[in-house]
Scaffold this motif. Structure first.
Motif, PDB file in Angstrom:
ATOM      1  N   VAL A  79     -12.403  -7.005  19.032  1.00 46.05           N
ATOM      2  CA  VAL A  79     -11.008  -6.547  19.075  1.00 46.05           C
ATOM      3  C   VAL A  79     -10.961  -5.105  19.568  1.00 46.05           C
ATOM      4  CG1 VAL A  79     -10.141  -8.059  17.238  1.00 46.05           C
ATOM      5  CG2 VAL A  79     -11.088  -5.827  16.652  1.00 46.05           C
ATOM      6  N   THR A  80      -9.730  -4.638  19.797  1.00 44.86           N
ATOM      7  CA  THR A  80      -9.494  -3.244  20.170  1.00 44.86           C
ATOM      8  C   THR A  80      -8.731  -2.570  19.049  1.00 44.86           C
ATOM      9  OG1 THR A  80      -9.342  -3.893  22.490  1.00 44.86           O
ATOM     10  CG2 THR A  80      -8.500  -1.711  21.908  1.00 44.86           C
ATOM     11  N   ALA A  81      -9.272  -1.486  18.511  1.00 43.96           N
ATOM     12  CA  ALA A  81      -8.544  -0.685  17.525  1.00 43.96           C
ATOM     13  C   ALA A  81      -7.616   0.268  18.270  1.00 43.96           C
ATOM     14  CB  ALA A  81      -9.519   0.090  16.651  1.00 43.96           C
ATOM     15  N   GLY A  82      -6.634   0.826  17.546  1.00 44.32           N
ATOM     16  CA  GLY A  82      -5.638   1.663  18.211  1.00 44.32           C
ATOM     17  C   GLY A  82      -4.595   0.792  18.889  1.00 44.32           C
ATOM     18  N   GLY A  83      -3.787   1.417  19.740  1.00 43.37           N
ATOM     19  CA  GLY A  83      -2.745   0.673  20.444  1.00 43.37           C
ATOM     20  C   GLY A  83      -1.389   1.316  20.266  1.00 43.37           C
ATOM     21  N   GLU A 100      -2.609  -7.824  18.639  1.00 40.25           N
ATOM     22  CA  GLU A 100      -3.640  -6.803  18.812  1.00 40.25           C
ATOM     23  C   GLU A 100      -3.174  -5.578  19.579  1.00 40.25           C
ATOM     24  OE1 GLU A 100      -8.132  -6.553  20.775  1.00 40.25           O
ATOM     25  OE2 GLU A 100      -7.164  -8.501  20.529  1.00 40.25           O
ATOM     26  N   VAL A 101      -2.115  -5.702  20.366  1.00 38.82           N
ATOM     27  CA  VAL A 101      -1.635  -4.572  21.168  1.00 38.82           C
ATOM     28  C   VAL A 101      -1.100  -3.448  20.280  1.00 38.82           C
ATOM     29  CG1 VAL A 101       0.753  -5.370  21.475  1.00 38.82           C
ATOM     30  CG2 VAL A 101      -0.344  -4.029  23.289  1.00 38.82           C
ATOM     31  N   VAL A 102      -0.745  -3.784  19.031  1.00 35.09           N
ATOM     32  CA  VAL A 102      -0.233  -2.809  18.063  1.00 35.09           C
ATOM     33  C   VAL A 102      -1.410  -2.155  17.334  1.00 35.09           C
ATOM     34  CG1 VAL A 102       1.291  -2.513  16.057  1.00 35.09           C
ATOM     35  CG2 VAL A 102       1.812  -4.251  17.772  1.00 35.09           C
ATOM     36  N   ASP A 103      -1.210  -0.947  16.829  1.00 33.28           N
ATOM     37  CA  ASP A 103      -2.257  -0.231  16.086  1.00 33.28           C
ATOM     38  C   ASP A 103      -2.418  -0.817  14.676  1.00 33.28           C
ATOM     39  OD1 ASP A 103      -4.107   1.672  15.154  1.00 33.28           O
ATOM     40  OD2 ASP A 103      -2.481   2.986  14.449  1.00 33.28           O
ATOM     41  N   VAL A 104      -2.869  -2.060  14.623  1.00 36.36           N
ATOM     42  CA  VAL A 104      -3.241  -2.732  13.381  1.00 36.36           C
ATOM     43  C   VAL A 104      -4.499  -3.535  13.703  1.00 36.36           C
ATOM     44  CG1 VAL A 104      -2.632  -4.453  11.645  1.00 36.36           C
ATOM     45  CG2 VAL A 104      -0.875  -2.899  12.521  1.00 36.36           C
ATOM     46  N   THR A 105      -5.594  -3.235  13.006  1.00 33.06           N
ATOM     47  CA  THR A 105      -6.872  -3.904  13.294  1.00 33.06           C
ATOM     48  C   THR A 105      -7.468  -4.436  12.004  1.00 33.06           C
ATOM     49  OG1 THR A 105      -7.256  -2.372  15.118  1.00 33.06           O
ATOM     50  CG2 THR A 105      -9.154  -3.648  14.337  1.00 33.06           C
ATOM     51  N   GLY A 106      -7.772  -5.722  11.994  1.00 35.97           N
ATOM     52  CA  GLY A 106      -8.316  -6.345  10.803  1.00 35.97           C
ATOM     53  C   GLY A 106      -9.829  -6.308  10.748  1.00 35.97           C
ATOM     54  N   SER A 150      -5.284   1.249  10.351  1.00 37.38           N
ATOM     55  CA  SER A 150      -4.204   1.695  11.214  1.00 37.38           C
ATOM     56  C   SER A 150      -3.922   3.140  10.867  1.00 37.38           C
ATOM     57  CB  SER A 150      -2.951   0.843  10.968  1.00 37.38           C
ATOM     58  OG  SER A 150      -1.813   1.395  11.588  1.00 37.38           O
ATOM     59  N   ASP A 151      -3.348   3.884  11.792  1.00 38.90           N
ATOM     60  CA  ASP A 151      -2.923   5.242  11.445  1.00 38.90           C
ATOM     61  C   ASP A 151      -1.853   5.211  10.361  1.00 38.90           C
ATOM     62  OD1 ASP A 151      -4.700   6.356  13.206  1.00 38.90           O
ATOM     63  OD2 ASP A 151      -3.210   7.485  14.355  1.00 38.90           O
ATOM     64  N   ASN A 152      -1.136   4.085  10.255  1.00 33.90           N
ATOM     65  CA  ASN A 152      -0.188   3.866   9.160  1.00 33.90           C
ATOM     66  C   ASN A 152      -0.613   2.605   8.423  1.00 33.90           C
ATOM     67  OD1 ASN A 152       1.879   3.389   7.392  1.00 33.90           O
ATOM     68  ND2 ASN A 152       3.457   3.099   8.946  1.00 33.90           N
ATOM     69  N   PRO A 153      -1.485   2.732   7.416  1.00 33.90           N
ATOM     70  CA  PRO A 153      -2.058   1.546   6.757  1.00 33.90           C
ATOM     71  C   PRO A 153      -1.034   0.672   6.039  1.00 33.90           C
ATOM     72  CG  PRO A 153      -2.660   3.554   5.587  1.00 33.90           C
ATOM     73  CD  PRO A 153      -2.008   3.983   6.864  1.00 33.90           C
ATOM     74  N   PHE A 167       8.010   3.073  28.696  1.00 31.76           N
ATOM     75  CA  PHE A 167       9.260   3.227  27.955  1.00 31.76           C
ATOM     76  C   PHE A 167       9.175   4.323  26.886  1.00 31.76           C
ATOM     77  CE2 PHE A 167       9.781  -1.023  29.792  1.00 31.76           C
ATOM     78  CZ  PHE A 167      11.025  -0.852  30.383  1.00 31.76           C
ATOM     79  N   GLY A 168       8.205   5.214  27.035  1.00 34.18           N
ATOM     80  CA  GLY A 168       8.149   6.413  26.202  1.00 34.18           C
ATOM     81  C   GLY A 168       7.648   6.217  24.792  1.00 34.18           C
ATOM     82  N   LEU A 169       6.960   5.110  24.526  1.00 35.11           N
ATOM     83  CA  LEU A 169       6.420   4.887  23.186  1.00 35.11           C
ATOM     84  C   LEU A 169       5.083   5.586  23.024  1.00 35.11           C
ATOM     85  CD1 LEU A 169       7.226   1.081  22.833  1.00 35.11           C
ATOM     86  CD2 LEU A 169       8.658   3.036  22.242  1.00 35.11           C
ATOM     87  N   ARG A 170       4.807   6.019  21.818  1.00 35.03           N
ATOM     88  CA  ARG A 170       3.552   6.721  21.542  1.00 35.03           C
ATOM     89  C   ARG A 170       2.394   5.733  21.413  1.00 35.03           C
ATOM     90  NH1 ARG A 170       6.142  10.352  16.774  1.00 35.03           N
ATOM     91  NH2 ARG A 170       7.319   8.401  16.571  1.00 35.03           N
ATOM     92  N   MET A 171       1.193   6.246  21.639  1.00 39.78           N
ATOM     93  CA  MET A 171      -0.013   5.420  21.578  1.00 39.78           C
ATOM     94  C   MET A 171      -1.040   6.056  20.657  1.00 39.78           C
ATOM     95  SD  MET A 171       0.076   2.706  23.562  1.00 39.78           S
ATOM     96  CE  MET A 171      -1.681   2.434  23.729  1.00 39.78           C
ATOM     97  N   VAL A 172      -1.801   5.215  19.951  1.00 43.60           N
ATOM     98  CA  VAL A 172      -3.025   5.629  19.262  1.00 43.60           C
ATOM     99  C   VAL A 172      -4.169   5.238  20.192  1.00 43.60           C
ATOM    100  CG1 VAL A 172      -4.506   5.290  17.251  1.00 43.60           C
ATOM    101  CG2 VAL A 172      -2.000   5.311  16.991  1.00 43.60           C
ATOM    102  N   ALA A 173      -5.011   6.183  20.551  1.00 44.18           N
ATOM    103  CA  ALA A 173      -6.043   5.944  21.565  1.00 44.18           C
ATOM    104  C   ALA A 173      -6.844   4.683  21.266  1.00 44.18           C
ATOM    105  CB  ALA A 173      -6.986   7.142  21.643  1.00 44.18           C
ATOM    106  N   PRO A 174      -6.876   3.735  22.200  1.00 40.96           N
ATOM    107  CA  PRO A 174      -7.642   2.499  21.978  1.00 40.96           C
ATOM    108  C   PRO A 174      -9.141   2.776  21.944  1.00 40.96           C
ATOM    109  CG  PRO A 174      -6.082   2.259  23.804  1.00 40.96           C
ATOM    110  CD  PRO A 174      -6.186   3.722  23.491  1.00 40.96           C
ATOM    111  N   ARG A 175      -9.877   1.946  21.184  1.00 41.50           N
ATOM    112  CA  ARG A 175     -11.337   2.049  21.140  1.00 41.50           C
ATOM    113  C   ARG A 175     -11.912   0.684  20.772  1.00 41.50           C
ATOM    114  NH1 ARG A 175      -9.449   3.725  16.221  1.00 41.50           N
ATOM    115  NH2 ARG A 175     -10.637   3.114  14.380  1.00 41.50           N
ATOM    116  N   PRO A 176     -13.127   0.393  21.191  1.00 44.95           N
ATOM    117  CA  PRO A 176     -13.741  -0.894  20.818  1.00 44.95           C
ATOM    118  C   PRO A 176     -13.930  -0.977  19.304  1.00 44.95           C
ATOM    119  CG  PRO A 176     -14.971   0.183  22.594  1.00 44.95           C
ATOM    120  CD  PRO A 176     -14.014   1.202  22.044  1.00 44.95           C
TER     121      PRO A 176
END
Length: 409
Positions: A344-348, A371-377, A64-67, A183-192
């Protein structure tokens, strides 16, 4: 106008689990999903037996961008908690490899359990039901108005559990991302992520015939502090590389950069080849086949005339080069198999805009889980554990923070 304490959008692992927890704590819950089928990703996972968690989960198994974001939820709902729930429902399971836990019988048992947990509480499910629009009002108990294919819904809280873009054929969409941006929330670009890697046809031609070949390797990307490595099985395909090794590294791979493979990680190649040179008259390919699969040995020896002779006749330099190439095969993918094959999808949704304690976003009453959140296992049950843990954190927060105007007395 239909009124609910909370509306969960997404009838997958995280959404159903969260809905069951909230419903059992007295909230009137609605689960909606645009798909006719429930929890399809659970159904197809683990060869139909669902690799539903990993007994050795730690925050280090997630990117995640914030591990550090995942720590709170993972510590409050552990693999032992989930397996205890399965035991209460009479579902048997087994450990297969590296802590990976699977249902003994079928993933359907897990889906049945989640639906039973929802049935125990005050949970209604509408499927298929599409969302046309969501509007927010800062005043009143019912802050959100959802315009759905089943009519208008009024609710103070929405939980978004819509997953990512992976496997569109089972209904994956970008709904959760679009709602976050609305609703103005920031995103981390999704990627496979957890996805096979591909190579240019011409560059891959010498290896395409190895399709179907599998072997244990060490695989790595990056350098120094950014280096990530896994010891897993590799699978050759017609278009590139797959298998657990590549799926794992794909989450860390950056487009345009190389991956590095040690094709014989359990062998110290230089002395092994030196011993063979001193004692054998076999062809290099035949000796190499004692150390790696024979098809791979033939393909490697065929790349250089210096390797196409009896090993006793080979120069020390030629054998050193062979050992080096096998132990450090560097190649640059031209891409991946994309969302159609990504597990899964990384980012979010950017975790900077989400509470790690409650999963509520900066938009009041709007929660994001799974999975919609920027946390990928990693591969191996970790993403399902994130679904359970984030769903639990959210379900607990909903039940504690929402004095319900709709719950029965």
């Amino acid at each position: 106008m239909h009124k609910f304490d909370v509306v969960v959008i997404g009838a997958g692992a995280a959404g159903l689990f969260c809905a069951g927890i909230a419903g059992q704590r007295g909230l009137k819950v609605l689960v909606i999903d645009h798909s006719e089928k429930v929890a399809e990703k659970i159904r197809i996972s683990g060869g139909g037996r669902a690799n539903f968690t990993n007994k050795d989960v730690t925050p280090a198994n997630f990117l995640s961008d914030n591990p550090h974001f995942c720590r709170s939820a993972l510590s409050r709902y552990t693999p032992k908690d989930f397996t205890a729930l399965m035991t209460r429902h009479g579902i048997s399971f087994h450990e297969k490899h590296k802590g990976q836990l699977f249902c003994d019988r079928s993933a359907e048992d897990l889906i049945t359990m989640l639906l039973a947990e929802c049935a125990t509480g005050n949970v209604t499910r509408w499927q298929p039901c599409s969302v046309k629009n969501i509007a927010f009002s800062a005043s009143g108990a019912g802050s959100y108005t959802i315009d759905s294919s089943h009519g208008q819904i009024n609710t103070p809280q929405i939980v978004v559990a819509t997953g990512g873009l992976s496997i569109p054929k089972i209904g994956a969409t970008d709904f959760g991302y679009r709602l976050a941006q609305q609703f103005g929330l920031r995103m981390v670009a999704p990627r496979p992520a957890l996805v096979p890697l591909t190579f240019d046809n011409e560059a891959w031609a010498p290896y395409a015939h190895l399709s179907g070949l599998a072997l244990p390797v060490q695989i790595e990307v990056g350098a120094k502090k950014t280096k990530t490595a896994f010891l897993e099985d590799l699978l050759f395909t017609h278009r590139g590389l797959s298998g657990p090794a590549v799926l794992q590294i794909s989450s860390y791979w950056i487009e345009g950069t190389p991956i590095r493979l040690n094709l014989a990680p359990e062998v110290d190649l230089p002395p092994a080849l030196a011993r063979a040179k001193a004692t054998s008259r076999k062809l290099i390919a035949n000796e190499l086949a004692q150390l790696v699969p024979s098809r791979l040995a033939d393909a490697w020896a065929g790349q250089d005339p210096a390797w196409q002779k009896p090993i006793g006749d080979a120069t020390d330099k030629a054998l050193a080069q062979l050992a080096e190439k096998l132990a450090r095969w560097e190649l640059t993918p031209n891409g991946s198999e994309g969302y159609k094959k990504a597990e899964v999808t990384a980012g979010g949704v950017d975790t900077r805009d989400v509470s790690s304690q409650t999963m509520e976003s900066k938009q009041p009453g709007l929660y994001f889980i799974g999975e919609v959140v920027d946390v990928t296992g990693w591969l191996g049950g970790y993403n399902f554990q994130w679904a359970w843990a984030s769903g639990f954190a959210c379900g607990q927060a909903l039940s504690l923070s929402s004095p319900s105007p709709y719950a029965p007395n």
